[in-house]
Design a protein around this motif. Structure first.
Motif, PDB file in Angstrom:
ATOM      1  N   GLU A  70      -3.378   4.297  -5.689  1.00 59.94           N
ATOM      2  CA  GLU A  70      -4.217   3.944  -4.538  1.00 59.94           C
ATOM      3  C   GLU A  70      -4.505   2.451  -4.576  1.00 59.94           C
ATOM      4  O   GLU A  70      -5.007   1.937  -5.577  1.00 59.94           O
ATOM      5  N   ILE A 100      -3.746   7.687  -9.210  1.00 59.50           N
ATOM      6  CA  ILE A 100      -4.358   8.869  -8.599  1.00 59.50           C
ATOM      7  C   ILE A 100      -4.123  10.065  -9.516  1.00 59.50           C
ATOM      8  O   ILE A 100      -2.994  10.356  -9.904  1.00 59.50           O
ATOM      9  N   ALA A 109       1.399   4.039  -3.003  1.00 66.46           N
ATOM     10  CA  ALA A 109       1.087   5.445  -2.729  1.00 66.46           C
ATOM     11  C   ALA A 109       2.278   6.343  -3.035  1.00 66.46           C
ATOM     12  O   ALA A 109       2.118   7.475  -3.531  1.00 66.46           O
ATOM     13  N   ALA A 140      -4.799  -1.714  -8.172  1.00 64.45           N
ATOM     14  CA  ALA A 140      -4.569  -0.336  -7.756  1.00 64.45           C
ATOM     15  C   ALA A 140      -5.045   0.615  -8.836  1.00 64.45           C
ATOM     16  O   ALA A 140      -5.236   0.230  -9.999  1.00 64.45           O
ATOM     17  N   SER A 161       0.819  -1.207   0.000  1.00 66.37           N
ATOM     18  CA  SER A 161       0.000   0.000   0.000  1.00 66.37           C
ATOM     19  C   SER A 161       0.859   1.266   0.000  1.00 66.37           C
ATOM     20  O   SER A 161       0.638   2.191  -0.791  1.00 66.37           O
TER      21      SER A 161
END
Length: 291
Positions: free
Chosen positions: A272, A290, A267, A287, A263
């Motif tokens: 995400e 973003i 990021a 995922a 995670s």
């Protein structure tokens, strides 16, 4: 010219026809025969002892692979000359699903179903085209496969006539910005050194469209993290089988891959995490880029 037309115009040429018909050179495993018992003995003895050697690239392919990362040129899984051989690449592609007891076939189908609404998807490290085939089967209109081994590219081109192909590496794909709705990979990231994994995610961020999906299947850490008794109790003989295979395979970067917290890593590179599903012997990650 609209954005889609501009992206289409900037797409590299589809190389599938070239690889389908190419006369690839024999690597040293391809030249072995029963009339050369010494060479065959060296091959099988190396397999039994788990020896790994730096692969020998046929001279005809050296120029086209000269700029590839050096980690690619080692014998993963104790395969003689890695995937740079007609005989070994073909055998590996044919036997992979059998060795994995059909688990990866089901995992690929489930991952492809997650991406079925996409229009253009890139399969990173496409190999012989197993995942690419699953993506085509769910009706994705345009599927590309990116693969560093010409021998595997040829297998993928011959197996999947509708698959578009490019010879290259995931760290530097050569595709235009925002070219794809999704990127997918199957058993690729755990064979990449951590710093190169970072480069792959940076490249993924570049070539994915806004809100584009990144999806992969990799070995489950469960088969190595749990005590053997727990593995046997929870998964039976299949758990023991996959644990033994994971321990015996030569995968120099798999420990670093399992230690990476997915995670936070995603990021860090602008993604995400939407799903992390562990179903030994594989783990699926979905995922989203973003914006």
């Amino acid at each position: 010219m609209n954005d889609t037309a501009m992206i289409n115009a900037a797409m590299p040429a589809d190389e599938a026809a070239h690889w389908r018909e190419a006369e690839l050179p024999d690597a040293w495993p391809d030249r072995l025969s029963w009339r050369q018992p010494g060479g065959l003995l060296r091959l099988f003895w190396g397999l039994l002892r788990g020896q790994t050697r730096r692969l020998q690239m046929p001279e005809a392919l050296q120029a086209m692979t000269a700029d590839f990362p050096k980690y690619l040129f080692q014998e993963f899984h104790h395969l003689p000359n890695g995937n740079y051989s007609k005989r070994i690449a073909s055998g590996y592609a044919r036997s992979f699903d059998h060795v994995m007891l059909g688990e990866l076939r089901r995992a690929r189908q489930a991952l492809a179903d997650k991406l079925k609404d996409c229009s253009r998807v890139l399969d990173l490290g496409a190999g012989g085209g197993h995942l690419s085939g699953s993506l085509l089967q769910v009706g994705i209109p345009e599927v590309w496969g990116l693969e560093p081994s010409p021998y595997l590219l040829q297998l993928a081109a011959r197996q999947h006539p509708n698959l578009k192909l490019k010879h290259g590496v995931a760290e530097q794909t050569g595709f235009a910005d925002t070219s794809f709705d999704a990127l997918a990979a199957c058993f690729v990231f755990h064979e990449i050194p951590p710093r190169h994994g970072d480069k792959v995610l940076m490249e993924a961020q570049r070539i994915l469209r806004p809100n584009g999906m990144l999806a992969w299947i990799e070995p489950s850490p469960t088969q190595l993290e749990l005590p053997l008794k727990t593995v046997l109790r929870r998964f039976g003989w299949r758990g023991w089988y996959f644990r033994l295979m994971a321990q015996r395979m030569h995968e120099p970067f798999v420990a670093a891959w399992h230690q990476r917290e997915k995670s936070s890593w995603l990021a860090q590179h602008g993604f995400e995490l939407l799903e992390l599903h562990d179903q030994m012997p594989w783990q699926r990650v979905i995922a989203r880029k973003i914006c």
